[in-house]
Write a protein that holds these residues in place. Structure first.
Motif, PDB file in Angstrom:
ATOM      1  N   ARG A  81      -6.092  10.125   7.605  1.00 28.19           N
ATOM      2  CA  ARG A  81      -6.898   8.999   7.131  1.00 28.19           C
ATOM      3  C   ARG A  81      -6.289   7.668   7.569  1.00 28.19           C
ATOM      4  O   ARG A  81      -5.089   7.436   7.373  1.00 28.19           O
ATOM      5  N   ALA A  82      -7.122   6.811   8.134  1.00 27.47           N
ATOM      6  CA  ALA A  82      -6.642   5.517   8.613  1.00 27.47           C
ATOM      7  C   ALA A  82      -6.041   4.683   7.488  1.00 27.47           C
ATOM      8  O   ALA A  82      -5.091   3.922   7.701  1.00 27.47           O
ATOM      9  N   GLU A  83      -6.550   4.828   6.282  1.00 27.27           N
ATOM     10  CA  GLU A  83      -6.052   4.035   5.159  1.00 27.27           C
ATOM     11  C   GLU A  83      -4.629   4.425   4.744  1.00 27.27           C
ATOM     12  O   GLU A  83      -3.992   3.725   3.944  1.00 27.27           O
ATOM     13  N   ASP A  84      -4.131   5.539   5.283  1.00 25.72           N
ATOM     14  CA  ASP A  84      -2.776   5.981   4.949  1.00 25.72           C
ATOM     15  C   ASP A  84      -1.736   5.566   5.988  1.00 25.72           C
ATOM     16  O   ASP A  84      -0.562   5.941   5.883  1.00 25.72           O
ATOM     17  N   ILE A 128      -5.902   0.172  14.542  1.00 22.16           N
ATOM     18  CA  ILE A 128      -6.102   0.036  13.094  1.00 22.16           C
ATOM     19  C   ILE A 128      -4.800  -0.382  12.420  1.00 22.16           C
ATOM     20  O   ILE A 128      -4.792  -1.247  11.537  1.00 22.16           O
ATOM     21  N   GLN A 132      -4.046  -3.697  10.169  1.00 21.15           N
ATOM     22  CA  GLN A 132      -3.548  -3.608   8.795  1.00 21.15           C
ATOM     23  C   GLN A 132      -2.276  -4.437   8.610  1.00 21.15           C
ATOM     24  O   GLN A 132      -2.086  -5.088   7.571  1.00 21.15           O
TER      25      GLN A 132
END
Length: 211
Positions: A81-84, A128, A132
């Protein structure tokens, strides 16, 4: 000469055995059974499915051991997951590899590259991650007067002027601080990093890319 010390952690014993077989064919690796055999240079984690909190919990134990140089980590998984991404970086992850792209020799090459300081991840995730980090800098760190390097912005400003040859009184005038404030900023920085001279402080800041 000892090979790269690798600790393999997989979701099941069959996968772990297969991965060890892939790495064990060469003499460049020394496979560890557990941490009692020594601190690994690289921790290789193989995940069945998507990377989750249990993987990061496993990796965090190596970041908090007090070892000067924590092991680098390689994750092989079906999905990530990109959010991780920032959590992964915090846990020492240097490479993210897709399980379906692992072929003969590619895993060994990746682990060897990471042991030498390389970072490997899909181009999409690289972009990404940079986005971030930019958001973290402007939305979280900058409002708090901090930088990505863990320094306060005023510490960076003082070090920059010292590097340019300015004296304490001149720095105070340029930054509109009192001389006492400049001295306190510098003392706090040097004490935290256990540095003895201004030259050492400047050299450290240049080495980590702060100035």
């Amino acid at each position: 000469m000892d090979g790269v010390k690798v600790l393999v952690h997989a979701s099941d014993e069959f996968t772990e055995a297969g991965v060890k077989a892939m790495l064990g064919a060469g003499e460049q690796f020394r496979l560890l059974m557990d941490t009692r055999a020594g601190t690994p240079d690289v921790v290789l984690v193989v995940v069945d499915g998507v990377v989750g909190s249990s993987t990061f919990a496993f990796l965090r134990q190596f970041q908090g051991t007090g070892v000067p140089s924590a092991p680098r980590a390689v994750i092989v998984a079906d999905r990530f997951r990109a959010e991780d991404l920032l959590v992964a970086v915090e846990c020492g992850v240097m490479a993210l590899l897709a399980r379906n792209e692992i072929k003969e020799g590619t895993l060994a090459s990746a682990v060897l590259a990471v042991s030498r300081g390389a970072a490997l991840m899909p181009h999409r995730l690289q972009g990404i991650l940079l986005d971030q980090l930019t958001q973290l800098r402007f939305q979280v760190l900058a409002p708090a007067g901090l930088t990505l390097f863990g320094f306060e912005t005023r510490e960076r400003d003082v070090l920059q002027l010292i590097a340019e040859g300015y004296q304490t009184d001149e720095i105070a005038k340029k930054l509109t601080y009192s001389e006492g404030t400049v001295k306190n900023v510098l003392y706090g920085l040097m004490n935290r990093l256990r540095l003895n001279t201004r030259s050492q402080a400047v050299a450290y800041a240049m080495r980590v890319g702060l100035i």
